[in-house]
Design a protein around this motif. Sequence first.
Motif, mmCIF file in Angstrom:
data_model
loop_
_atom_site.group_PDB
_atom_site.id
_atom_site.type_symbol
_atom_site.label_atom_id
_atom_site.label_comp_id
_atom_site.label_asym_id
_atom_site.label_seq_id
_atom_site.Cartn_x
_atom_site.Cartn_y
_atom_site.Cartn_z
ATOM 1 N N VAL A 129 -0.980 0.439 -7.966
ATOM 2 C CA VAL A 129 0.113 0.634 -6.884
ATOM 3 C C VAL A 129 -0.221 1.178 -5.821
ATOM 4 N N TRP A 130 0.052 0.550 -4.459
ATOM 5 C CA TRP A 130 0.119 1.232 -3.085
ATOM 6 C C TRP A 130 1.365 0.875 -2.351
ATOM 7 N N SER A 131 1.624 1.920 -1.335
ATOM 8 C CA SER A 131 2.908 1.528 -0.964
ATOM 9 C C SER A 131 3.035 1.976 0.547
ATOM 10 N N THR A 132 4.053 1.408 1.077
ATOM 11 C CA THR A 132 4.431 1.806 2.592
ATOM 12 C C THR A 132 5.484 2.703 2.591
ATOM 13 N N ILE A 133 5.158 4.119 3.306
ATOM 14 C CA ILE A 133 5.714 5.246 3.183
ATOM 15 C C ILE A 133 6.062 5.666 4.525
ATOM 16 N N TYR A 134 6.545 6.880 4.863
ATOM 17 C CA TYR A 134 6.695 7.238 6.155
ATOM 18 C C TYR A 134 6.063 8.703 6.145
ATOM 19 N N ALA A 135 5.263 9.205 7.315
ATOM 20 C CA ALA A 135 4.725 10.315 7.506
ATOM 21 C C ALA A 135 4.993 10.694 8.765
ATOM 22 N N TYR A 136 4.835 12.363 8.947
ATOM 23 C CA TYR A 136 5.198 13.144 9.946
ATOM 24 C C TYR A 136 4.156 14.028 10.126
ATOM 25 N N ASP A 137 4.335 14.326 11.502
ATOM 26 C CA ASP A 137 3.132 15.419 12.036
ATOM 27 C C ASP A 137 3.876 16.736 11.658
ATOM 28 N N LYS A 138 3.287 17.661 10.794
ATOM 29 C CA LYS A 138 3.961 18.853 10.510
ATOM 30 C C LYS A 138 4.129 19.933 11.887
ATOM 31 N N THR A 139 3.276 19.895 12.686
ATOM 32 C CA THR A 139 3.103 20.695 13.728
ATOM 33 C C THR A 139 4.260 20.406 14.598
ATOM 34 N N TRP A 258 6.899 0.068 -2.865
ATOM 35 C CA TRP A 258 5.657 -0.295 -3.496
ATOM 36 C C TRP A 258 5.125 -1.624 -3.870
ATOM 37 N N ASP A 259 3.986 -1.830 -3.734
ATOM 38 C CA ASP A 259 3.378 -3.124 -3.989
ATOM 39 C C ASP A 259 1.944 -3.057 -5.212
ATOM 40 N N LEU A 260 1.660 -4.176 -5.699
ATOM 41 C CA LEU A 260 0.651 -4.211 -6.680
ATOM 42 C C LEU A 260 -0.578 -5.078 -6.076
ATOM 43 N N ASP A 261 -1.590 -4.456 -6.740
ATOM 44 C CA ASP A 261 -2.934 -5.420 -6.659
ATOM 45 C C ASP A 261 -3.213 -5.773 -8.349
ATOM 46 N N LEU A 262 -3.699 -6.837 -8.704
ATOM 47 C CA LEU A 262 -3.769 -7.351 -9.933
ATOM 48 C C LEU A 262 -4.941 -8.156 -10.266
ATOM 49 N N TRP A 263 -5.554 -8.000 -11.402
ATOM 50 C CA TRP A 263 -6.635 -8.755 -11.930
ATOM 51 C C TRP A 263 -6.320 -10.241 -12.140
ATOM 52 N N VAL A 264 -6.901 -11.457 -11.742
ATOM 53 C CA VAL A 264 -6.802 -12.693 -12.203
ATOM 54 C C VAL A 264 -8.269 -13.402 -12.348
ATOM 55 N N ILE A 265 -7.953 -14.235 -13.432
ATOM 56 C CA ILE A 265 -9.138 -15.243 -13.823
ATOM 57 C C ILE A 265 -8.894 -16.608 -13.198
ATOM 58 N N PRO A 266 -9.801 -16.970 -12.160
ATOM 59 C CA PRO A 266 -9.737 -18.417 -11.685
ATOM 60 C C PRO A 266 -9.906 -19.414 -13.103
ATOM 61 N N LYS A 267 -9.047 -20.426 -12.928
ATOM 62 C CA LYS A 267 -9.069 -21.533 -14.298
ATOM 63 C C LYS A 267 -10.389 -22.107 -14.183
ATOM 64 N N LEU A 333 11.090 1.702 -4.399
ATOM 65 C CA LEU A 333 11.561 0.026 -4.308
ATOM 66 C C LEU A 333 10.347 -0.546 -4.464
ATOM 67 N N GLN A 334 10.384 -1.730 -5.311
ATOM 68 C CA GLN A 334 9.221 -2.593 -5.373
ATOM 69 C C GLN A 334 9.650 -3.674 -4.696
ATOM 70 N N ASN A 335 8.739 -3.910 -3.851
ATOM 71 C CA ASN A 335 8.488 -5.239 -2.885
ATOM 72 C C ASN A 335 8.850 -6.527 -3.632
ATOM 73 N N ASP A 336 10.088 -7.053 -3.092
ATOM 74 C CA ASP A 336 10.512 -8.324 -3.857
ATOM 75 C C ASP A 336 9.780 -9.796 -3.383
#
Length: 357
Positions: A129-139, A258-267, A333-336
């Motif tokens: 699972v990877w995701s798009t978040i937001y981040a800030y500079d603490k300083t 959040w989004d996903l990467d998955l394993w697939v097997i070519p036919k 939230l999972q990306n639809d």
Amino acid sequence: MKSTILASGIALTMGGAASAAELTIVSWGGAYTKSQIKAYHEPYTAKTGTKIKSEDYSGGLAEVKAQVEAGNVTWDLVDVELSDAVRGCDEGILETIDSSILPPAPDGTPASEDFIEGTLHECAVGEIVWSTIYAYDKTKFPNGGPQTMADFFDTKKFPGKRGLRKGPKPNLEFALIADGVPVDEVYDVLGTPEGVDRAFAKLDSIKDDVIWWEAGAQPPQMLADGEVVMSSAYNGRIFNAVATENKPFEIVWDGQVWDLDLWVIPKGSPNKEEALKFVAFATDTQRLADQAAWISYGPVRKSSNPLIGKHAEAGIDMAPHMPTAPENFKNALQNDFEFWADHQDELNERFNAWLAQ
């Protein structure tokens, strides 16, 4: 055609036998592929003697489709995004994968209950699972920084420029979450004309303070340069800036998409049975936790989270940096992908018109 590279230390002969099985596994390269080689490929070869060739690609299904249609399948396993996994299955160019082959969690929980909902599919097995978040500079916020998605849109309480990816996705989702829509209702609301208007109205409220980015490397750079005080970003990019460059950035996980990467097997993979064995091995509880020692993308199994240790090189505790850590996953939230497949063109058009105003 890209050259096939045999990952170092992978080739292993068993008792001098020349006919050891072989797999060609295709992924995205860089630190991500390195995490797979370290956590999956090398241990699998050590256990089984199967040789693994690691190849890089840039995503999509074009090469898989070409191989299947030509009846000359040379790839055994491919790491894909969810939209491609579903599309490839619908088009009949991927093998089906029966999830009953996947091992249970260490406590006996079946894989079907241990994998996060939405990560097992007819032709694909989730991996990270990877995701798009937001981040800030603490300083920039010595008295305490933003905590919620609503704070990102509050320029009075948290003044300064914001970075956002140039496009409707996932800015429309962020806008609705900030405007009070519960995450489980975001796509229902966005599926109506009123919902789209509401999202753009919310984006309007910060439009003058936004600097737009297009490449994943830009947000950490924009933060480092002081060009923005906070920015949407891919979580792994911010983690790397903190872990390897000691940047004073903080991720806000509230409303992460959040989004996903998955394993697939070519036919028609000539090594389908071996590929299935590899998938079962590589997505067990321990292996997914092992990958998280190399990169801050979350395992798709709930049972892997307690086993996440330190970064293999930087020595940082990795568990708190995973999108799937219970603390971070509370309002996620999972990306639809189906919503975006249906509405991408019209919303791109609307976004570009809005941007030009």
